[in-house]
Each structure stands twice: as C-alpha cells, then as structure tokens.
Scaffold this motif. Structure first.
Motif, PDB file in Angstrom:
ATOM      1  N   UNK A 138       0.841  -1.204   0.000  1.00 38.22           N
ATOM      2  CA  UNK A 138       0.000   0.000   0.000  1.00 38.22           C
ATOM      3  C   UNK A 138       0.875   1.252   0.000  1.00 38.22           C
ATOM      4  N   UNK A 139       0.322   2.312  -0.578  1.00 36.04           N
ATOM      5  CA  UNK A 139       1.017   3.592  -0.603  1.00 36.04           C
ATOM      6  C   UNK A 139      -0.019   4.708  -0.687  1.00 36.04           C
ATOM      7  N   UNK A 140       0.434   5.960  -0.499  1.00 28.25           N
ATOM      8  CA  UNK A 140      -0.492   7.086  -0.562  1.00 28.25           C
ATOM      9  C   UNK A 140      -0.052   8.224   0.334  1.00 28.25           C
ATOM     10  N   UNK A 141      -1.036   9.014   0.801  1.00 31.42           N
ATOM     11  CA  UNK A 141      -0.786  10.091   1.758  1.00 31.42           C
ATOM     12  C   UNK A 141      -1.552   9.751   3.027  1.00 31.42           C
ATOM     13  N   UNK A 142      -0.872   9.860   4.174  1.00 35.07           N
ATOM     14  CA  UNK A 142      -1.460   9.352   5.411  1.00 35.07           C
ATOM     15  C   UNK A 142      -1.058  10.223   6.595  1.00 35.07           C
ATOM     16  N   UNK A 143      -2.006  10.386   7.527  1.00 34.04           N
ATOM     17  CA  UNK A 143      -1.707  11.105   8.761  1.00 34.04           C
ATOM     18  C   UNK A 143      -0.565  10.412   9.503  1.00 34.04           C
ATOM     19  N   UNK A 144       0.295  11.220  10.156  1.00 33.53           N
ATOM     20  CA  UNK A 144       1.406  10.677  10.923  1.00 33.53           C
ATOM     21  C   UNK A 144       2.723  10.707  10.179  1.00 33.53           C
ATOM     22  N   UNK A 145       2.681  11.034   8.871  1.00 31.20           N
ATOM     23  CA  UNK A 145       3.909  11.127   8.080  1.00 31.20           C
ATOM     24  C   UNK A 145       4.246  12.592   7.850  1.00 31.20           C
ATOM     25  N   UNK A 146       5.540  12.928   7.830  1.00 34.51           N
ATOM     26  CA  UNK A 146       5.990  14.305   7.692  1.00 34.51           C
ATOM     27  C   UNK A 146       6.673  14.579   6.362  1.00 34.51           C
TER      28      UNK A 146
END
Length: 407
Positions: A138-146
C-alpha cells in the motif's frame, strides 16, 4: 423552532462509500484523457495500467529530480476537483502484492502538460519508494507522516497529507513498474474545515410501532457530499448533532431494518429541530432521493450526488430480493416543451442506472421511467421548495412477487 417531518428515502445499512468499479483504458495513460475522480469516493480498478498512452510524458531521464519519475512505464492519470477546503489523504491498495505503484500529484492547470514536457513542473507530493510487503504494497498520503516525497529505494510507503482549497484541481499520475498487474483500489478522504457552530436535535421513532429508535444520524455538506459529523440517538430516540450554520446540509437518519430518511436543512439559528419517522422496508414502497443532482438541462450526475447513490448501492447489495424502478422527475416549467422534460427525466434515470451497473449491480434488477414535470410534489413558487420537484424516485419491487406474476 422548526419541526420537520423527514421524508423516507432508503433502507438503513452500515454506511460506507461504495466502490465505483472501473476499467483503466490505454488512453488514460495520457493527462489529456485522465479519469475523473472525486474525494471520499472509493474506486476499484479491475486492471492495472499497461503502457503510457499515446504520449510518454516522462521519457527516460536519469537526471530528473529524485522525487519525479525517471521513466514512465505503466501509467494512469486521474483528475480530482476539490469542492471544499480541507485536508486530503488517500491510499492505493494493490490487489497483488507483486505490483509496485509509484505516484505523483500536481496542481492542475492548462499549462501543466507543457510544463511536464519541459521538466519544469514540480509535484506537490510524490512517493517512489520501493514497495513494502509489510503493508501489502500500500502507498499514498497518510496522517502521521511528515515527508512530502519519498525517493526510489527503501523508504516510507506514505507521504504526508495535502491541505487543499475549494476550487483546486489535482492531477494524479500512478505508475506500476511491473507489467500486467492485477488492479488496485483507490480510496481518498477529504476532511472538512467547515465550522460546526450550531446544534440540531430531534427524535427518531418507528412509524409502525411508534417506539423510539436508537438510530444513527449523519450530517453531510449539500454542495460537496462530504460527511461533516455523525452521532447516535439514545435509547429514547433523542439525538443532538453538531452542524454548520447558514450552509445547506443533508441530515440522514437510519436504523437497521428500517428505511432511512433524509432532510435538506439550512440553519439560520444556533439551535433547531428535525424529527424522523422511519418506516420498515415493505415491497411497493417508493423512496425519494432529493440529493441526486444533475447539471442544468443535462443527465450529468454531479459529485455531491454520490453519497445518496452509494446508499442505494448498499441497499441493493443488502437486499438482493428486491428490484427497483428508477423514476426521473423534472420541474413543471410551462414554458418548456413537455416532451423534452419527459426525455430529460428518462435520461437522468438511465444515468443513475448506468452508475449502479458500473458498481456491480445486475442490469436485470433495474428499470427506468421518466415522468417529466407531470407529478410535482409542490406548486410553491419559492425556489427552495420548488427544487424538490427535481428528484429521483426509487420504486421497490420484490423479485419473488415478480416471479410469481411471470409464472
């Protein structure tokens, strides 16, 4: 204080945004033929991209920035219009762990294609990290990443969320480095930044038993379809939900085994009331969907219609013993040729049918009818009330009863 008796619409099931099942064509490998998608709608693609369309927008170039594709291999482009301010996240889930999806997001403009060709366009987010079996690829944009980007090689599978504004348009390009993939799902979420400064309260009861129902209540933004808040009524059927003020919203109440009800509301005061009477599902009932909207004088379904369509899809999947007749209605404009209105209403019903079929509903469960402006719900000249005549109705039909009649 305004008391509203809500209008019955569909049967209550656990709400989730139904996946729109689509097939990727070769032409979608070009930005000029990008697939239109919308936030908060789940998409399932039955195949992975193969090739790069008719134009290789990213030909092999080892000197490009590390966060941009070095070479476009098997790509698909998406265009996503943004209807509200908020924070966008998304997730790509491969159907085969052998696939490796990389992606980039650009702010779309009419100059983007030329800027990409000249290697001067800069993505606002990208992730070209090696696929991680620990998260099933899985990949994408996610809360918790900076990180805004993830470059080739081992690294983070996700990048940080993107703040977006109403009126923005995003261009996604997704590349599978391997041929003949098995497809993937694409799930996005646009969280709202609409202030919820008012309170709506009321009671949910069963219209048949007159007993209270501890149903779920959902508030959706009318212009975008985005869910703003939700709550659950207590054992006495009473609920309180946070909502915006001076903004059109949809309030939905539902309870397992009952038809759900919807009401269009726009609060001009801090506190208001909407009561719901929910009916149990019965063959022959008609459901009124006020929140399936179309472009003026067209059969083009607007994005803020998808929550109601998703609820209809969930109903049909949960109740396979029912067929439906989809009935389109327009206004009764005396200055418009009535045959045109009848045809328009039929085409709009057919557009809903096509959307249901694309989502996996069998065509033989669906029929269509157009009534034009022959059956108005109201003769009011007030625009807000008159708009209720522009609607889609769903007539429930028991498959078992139809089989008996045919025999």
């Amino acid at each position: 204080m305004r008391i509203i008796s809500a209008i019955v619409v569909l049967v209550a099931t656990a709400f989730s945004c139904s996946a729109q099942t689509l097939k990727i064509t070769k032409s979608a490998g070009d930005l000029s033929h990008a697939i239109l998608i919308h936030p908060n709608i789940n998409y399932s693609f039955t195949n992975s991209p193969l090739g790069y369309g008719s134009i290789q927008e990213f030909p092999k170039n080892a000197y490009r920035a590390s966060f941009v594709f070095k070479e476009e291999k098997n790509t698909v482009w998406f265009i996503m219009p943004i209807g509200a301010n908020g924070c966008l996240t998304f997730e790509i889930s491969p159907k085969s762990e052998g696939d490796d999806f990389d992606w980039m997001i650009y702010k779309y403009s009419h100059k983007l294609a030329k800027e990409i060709t000249k290697d001067i366009a800069r993505p606002v987010r990208s992730n070209i990290s090696r696929t991680d079996p620990a998260v099933s690829g899985k990949t994408g944009m996610k809360e918790g990443y900076q990180n805004s980007y993830a470059v080739p090689g081992p690294g983070r599978s996700f990048s940080k969320p993107l703040d977006v504004k109403k009126g923005d348009t995003l261009a996604f390009v997704i590349d599978n480095i391997y041929h003949n993939g098995s497809g993937f799902s694409f799930k996005s979420s646009l969280s709202n930044q609409i202030p919820l400064t008012a309170k709506l309260s009321g009671k949910i009861i069963s219209s048949s038993t007159k007993k209270p129902l501890a149903g779920k209540v959902i508030c959706e933004d009318d212009s975008t379809g985005i869910q703003l808040s939700e709550t659950v009524a207590n054992s006495s059927g009473n609920y309180i939900i946070s909502v915006p003020i001076n903004r059109p919203i949809n309030i939905i109440a539902k309870h397992g085994g009952y038809l759900f009800a919807t009401e269009d509301v726009e609060l001009n005061q801090k506190i208001d009331t909407v009561n719901f009477n929910l009916d149990p599902v019965i063959a022959g009932n008609k459901a009124i969907l006020f929140n399936i909207h179309f472009a003026p004088n067209k059969d083009l379904i607007l994005p803020n219609s998808y929550p109601d369509i998703s609820r209809l899809i969930e109903f049909l999947k949960a109740y396979p013993d029912y067929d439906i007749r989809i009935i389109g209605h327009t206004n009764s404009n005396p200055f418009t040729e009535q045959g045109y209105l009848q045809r328009l209403s039929f085409f709009r019903a057919t557009a809903v049918k096509k959307r249901l079929i694309a989502s996996g509903i069998k065509e033989d469960r669906l029929s269509c009818m157009g009534k034009g402006g022959k059956q108005p719900l109201t003769t009011s000249k007030v625009q807000k009330e008159a708009m209720k005549n522009l609607r889609v109705e769903i007539e429930l039909q028991s498959r078992e009863e139809e089989e008996v009649v045919q025999k």
